[in-house]
Design a protein around this motif. Structure first.
Motif, PDB file in Angstrom:
ATOM      1  N   ASN A 115      -5.812  -3.052   1.601  1.00 33.29           N
ATOM      2  CA  ASN A 115      -5.415  -2.254   0.442  1.00 33.29           C
ATOM      3  C   ASN A 115      -6.648  -1.869  -0.374  1.00 33.29           C
ATOM      4  OD1 ASN A 115      -3.235  -1.150  -1.252  1.00 33.29           O
ATOM      5  ND2 ASN A 115      -3.925  -2.667  -2.744  1.00 33.29           N
ATOM      6  N   ASP A 124      -9.216  11.687  -5.730  1.00 29.12           N
ATOM      7  CA  ASP A 124      -8.719  10.328  -5.958  1.00 29.12           C
ATOM      8  C   ASP A 124      -7.203  10.217  -5.807  1.00 29.12           C
ATOM      9  OD1 ASP A 124      -7.863  11.599  -8.247  1.00 29.12           O
ATOM     10  OD2 ASP A 124      -9.036  10.386  -9.636  1.00 29.12           O
ATOM     11  N   ARG A 125      -6.516  11.355  -5.653  1.00 36.52           N
ATOM     12  CA  ARG A 125      -5.071  11.327  -5.405  1.00 36.52           C
ATOM     13  C   ARG A 125      -4.751  11.162  -3.920  1.00 36.52           C
ATOM     14  NH1 ARG A 125      -3.981  16.927  -8.434  1.00 36.52           N
ATOM     15  NH2 ARG A 125      -5.852  17.347  -7.158  1.00 36.52           N
ATOM     16  N   ASP A 181       1.279   5.730  -0.845  1.00 35.93           N
ATOM     17  CA  ASP A 181       0.627   7.028  -1.009  1.00 35.93           C
ATOM     18  C   ASP A 181       0.619   7.379  -2.497  1.00 35.93           C
ATOM     19  OD1 ASP A 181      -0.276   9.627  -0.954  1.00 35.93           O
ATOM     20  OD2 ASP A 181       0.990  10.243   0.719  1.00 35.93           O
ATOM     21  N   HIS A 182      -0.567   7.572  -3.070  1.00 38.49           N
ATOM     22  CA  HIS A 182      -0.675   7.868  -4.491  1.00 38.49           C
ATOM     23  C   HIS A 182      -0.103   9.240  -4.849  1.00 38.49           C
ATOM     24  CE1 HIS A 182      -4.080   4.694  -5.137  1.00 38.49           C
ATOM     25  NE2 HIS A 182      -2.919   4.172  -4.761  1.00 38.49           N
ATOM     26  N   LYS A 184     -12.806   5.572  -0.945  1.00 37.20           N
ATOM     27  CA  LYS A 184     -12.749   6.721  -1.846  1.00 37.20           C
ATOM     28  C   LYS A 184     -13.890   6.699  -2.862  1.00 37.20           C
ATOM     29  CE  LYS A 184      -8.268   6.290  -2.786  1.00 37.20           C
ATOM     30  NZ  LYS A 184      -6.899   6.566  -3.265  1.00 37.20           N
ATOM     31  N   ASP A 194      -9.041   1.073   1.014  1.00 36.02           N
ATOM     32  CA  ASP A 194      -8.724   2.460   0.646  1.00 36.02           C
ATOM     33  C   ASP A 194      -9.528   2.874  -0.582  1.00 36.02           C
ATOM     34  OD1 ASP A 194      -6.738   4.904   0.535  1.00 36.02           O
ATOM     35  OD2 ASP A 194      -6.637   3.978  -1.455  1.00 36.02           O
ATOM     36  N   ALA A 195      -9.516   2.017  -1.621  1.00 32.71           N
ATOM     37  CA  ALA A 195     -10.243   2.331  -2.857  1.00 32.71           C
ATOM     38  C   ALA A 195     -11.756   2.332  -2.615  1.00 32.71           C
ATOM     39  CB  ALA A 195      -9.871   1.323  -3.944  1.00 32.71           C
ATOM     40  N   HIS A 245       0.857  -1.184   0.000  1.00 34.05           N
ATOM     41  CA  HIS A 245       0.000   0.000   0.000  1.00 34.05           C
ATOM     42  C   HIS A 245       0.894   1.236   0.000  1.00 34.05           C
ATOM     43  CE1 HIS A 245      -3.479   2.445   0.814  1.00 34.05           C
ATOM     44  NE2 HIS A 245      -3.002   2.863   1.986  1.00 34.05           N
ATOM     45  N   THR A 292      -4.709   9.292  -0.300  1.00 32.54           N
ATOM     46  CA  THR A 292      -4.591   7.905   0.136  1.00 32.54           C
ATOM     47  C   THR A 292      -4.673   7.843   1.650  1.00 32.54           C
ATOM     48  OG1 THR A 292      -3.078   7.493  -1.714  1.00 32.54           O
ATOM     49  CG2 THR A 292      -3.213   5.800  -0.021  1.00 32.54           C
ATOM     50  N   SER A 336       4.695  13.339   0.573  1.00 34.05           N
ATOM     51  CA  SER A 336       3.946  12.119   0.863  1.00 34.05           C
ATOM     52  C   SER A 336       3.595  12.031   2.339  1.00 34.05           C
ATOM     53  CB  SER A 336       4.771  10.885   0.478  1.00 34.05           C
ATOM     54  OG  SER A 336       5.126  10.909  -0.881  1.00 34.05           O
TER      55      SER A 336
END
Length: 520
Positions: free
Chosen positions: A159, A174-175, A110-111, A166, A162-163, A108, A177, A147
């Motif tokens: 993992n 969406d950026r 940070d995006h 969001k 998280d998605a 996982h 995390t 980050s």
């Protein structure tokens, strides 16, 4: 040189024994590809895999049709527990809707870290690497600064949480995390099940962190802009010399050097480097690929406008430099016919390099190479190698077969092997291949791995000797003197003791012609 002559002769004496000034340790490296499941559990008990007692017990209790166990799961021990939801590995096993037992851990991250380099291209122009020296190093520092975290090993359900969060929280960027501790606070975990999400808790976390996240976005743009002006330059002059100095005489370096001294021209060096890959081949399982329905999708080619605008994301330079009259050396399709519609409507496909190995048939060359490189298995002999251009679908036949059966070695696949395996070839569509045949050929061709390593060592020796000859002679050193230096190398690096044999072999090596495989 004279004062060390007696000592050097001693080292070549088979009866020589080291003094108390030296010591040694005997190491045994176990080959995962040659071990039974029981032996794997014994020798690699601090790791995990489809062979472990825990995995087998979970398969038996779930009644699963197969097992999907990924690299991350295999590389950590069976006693691992998720730092986010707290579940043990045994509690993380989950049966999919298709009856496959899932054993997956994910990194996982940070995006925001994925945003840095594309954003630099947007703000500084896509040629920023060429125009602004040292920018890449600075962006690495910027990435860490903006980050909230770097990476964390978590279960696949955390993992995915998280998605999920969001998708459910309205207005979330969406950026953004969620961190491991934040996921822990809104993910509702149960053994053997996917996580449920406390949406209100996730929304509260986003609202608390929103201001800080937006500040990081502004900080990212500000720092990239300052890098573009040169105000945040990072001078690395002298740094490369620090790295070997910091590592010098450390335990790891000394062990590695001692190992290399024992296996100078020996395939054990490559086998040690490839041990991780061999372990994963033996440990990872992707049965969902093997059990998946092989539905043939209808083919559809690009329009003239789509084809003209298309660029292969993997090898754009090769794609641009290749004419429309090109055909794949394997399946025969034209350039336009290898482009096909992939997931989400995007176009994919391109041109790849396939290595061709030519077997050595010269008995004298084989005998000489055997003498120079006795530390290889020499089941086969490679005398040349080059690359041919094939389409991405032909190049992917090996990858696809290994994804369906990870126990298959990642060995050499000949051009004719791919042709034999192709069951259906259509324009603008993926190939249909006989995966069992591909796996059979990969196992059959496994000796080519050792043979190619031996050939690479031979080619490297020839290239090194020729380069030294050219360099020394360009500096005014007589050819006879360079020959004497090269003979010394054969004496100490390849145990060629006879002066006459050294001279004969050096001249023979200098006369060899080895092709750079990139020349085609």
């Amino acid at each position: 040189m004279d004062i060390f002559e007696d000592e050097d002769e001693q080292l070549l004496d088979p009866d020589y024994r080291p003094s108390l000034a030296t010591w040694s340790a005997y190491l045994t490296i176990h080959r995962p590809s040659e071990l039974s499941d029981q032996e794997m559990a014994w020798h690699f008990g601090d790791r995990d895999g489809k062979w472990s007692r825990q995995s087998k017990a979970a398969l038996a209790r779930s009644g699963a049709k197969g097992l999907d166990l990924n690299d991350n799961w295999a590389l950590v021990g069976p006693g691992w527990s998720c730092p986010s939801c707290g579940r043990t590995k045994d509690q993380c096993f989950r049966l999919s809707k298709k009856g496959v037992l899932l054993a997956k851990l994910e990194l996982h991250h940070d995006h925001m870290r994925d945003l840095v380099w594309p954003r630099a291209g947007e703000l500084l122009g896509h040629d920023w690497r060429d125009r602004i020296p040292g920018t890449g190093e600075m962006l690495g520092l910027v990435r860490d600064l903006v980050s909230r975290f770097s990476e964390a090993l978590v279960c696949s359900e955390c993992n995915a949480a998280d998605a999920k969060a969001k998708r459910e929280v309205a207005g979330i960027d969406d950026r953004f995390t969620f961190t491991v501790s934040e996921i822990r606070s809104f993910a509702i975990a149960r053994p053997g099940r996917d996580h449920e999400i406390d949406i209100e808790r996730a929304r509260t976390i986003w609202e608390i962190q929103r201001g800080g996240f937006e500040m990081r976005l502004r900080l990212l743009d500000m720092l990239i802009s300052e890098i573009g002006t040169g105000g945040l330059a990072h001078d690395k002059a002298g740094w490369p010399g620090v790295i070997p100095m910091q590592l010098a005489m450390g335990g790891q370096e000394m062990l590695w050097r001692a190992f290399l001294d024992q296996v100078r021209e020996d395939e054990r060096r490559g086998e040690l480097s490839g041990l991780r890959r061999e372990f994963l081949t033996r440990s990872v399982s992707l049965d969902s690929r093997r059990l998946a329905d092989r539905t043939v999708k209808p083919s559809c080619g690009p329009t003239d406008e789509e084809y003209a605008a298309y660029s292969d994301a993997v090898s754009p330079k090769t794609w641009a430099a290749t004419g429309d009259d090109w055909t794949c050396a394997c399946c025969g399709r034209r350039k336009r016919e290898v482009v096909r519609r992939a997931s989400k409507g995007k176009w994919s496909g391109g041109i790849r390099k396939l290595r061709i190995l030519v077997e050595e048939t010269d008995a004298d060359a084989i005998a000489t190479r055997m003498r120079l490189f006795p530390g290889y298995r020499h089941e086969l002999w490679v005398g040349d190698s080059y690359f041919v251009d094939v389409c991405s679908d032909c190049a992917d036949v090996r990858r696809d077969a290994r994804q369906r059966d990870r126990s298959t070695p990642d060995s050499h696949l000949k051009l004719e092997d791919i042709r034999d395996a192709l069951q259906e070839v259509r324009a603008n569509a993926a190939h249909v291949a006989d995966q069992a045949l591909v796996c059979e050929r990969l196992r059959k061709n496994a000796p080519y791995d050792s043979a190619y390593e031996a050939y690479s060592a031979f080619r490297s020796l020839v290239s090194t000797l020729k380069a030294r000859m050219d360099f020394r002679m360009s500096r005014g050193v007589p050819r006879e003197a360079v020959i004497a230096e090269l003979c010394e190398d054969l004496k100490y690096k390849h145990s060629i003791i006879s002066d006459q044999d050294q001279l004969t072999l050096v001249e023979w090596l200098l006369a060899r012609k080895v092709r750079d495989p990139r020349e085609g």
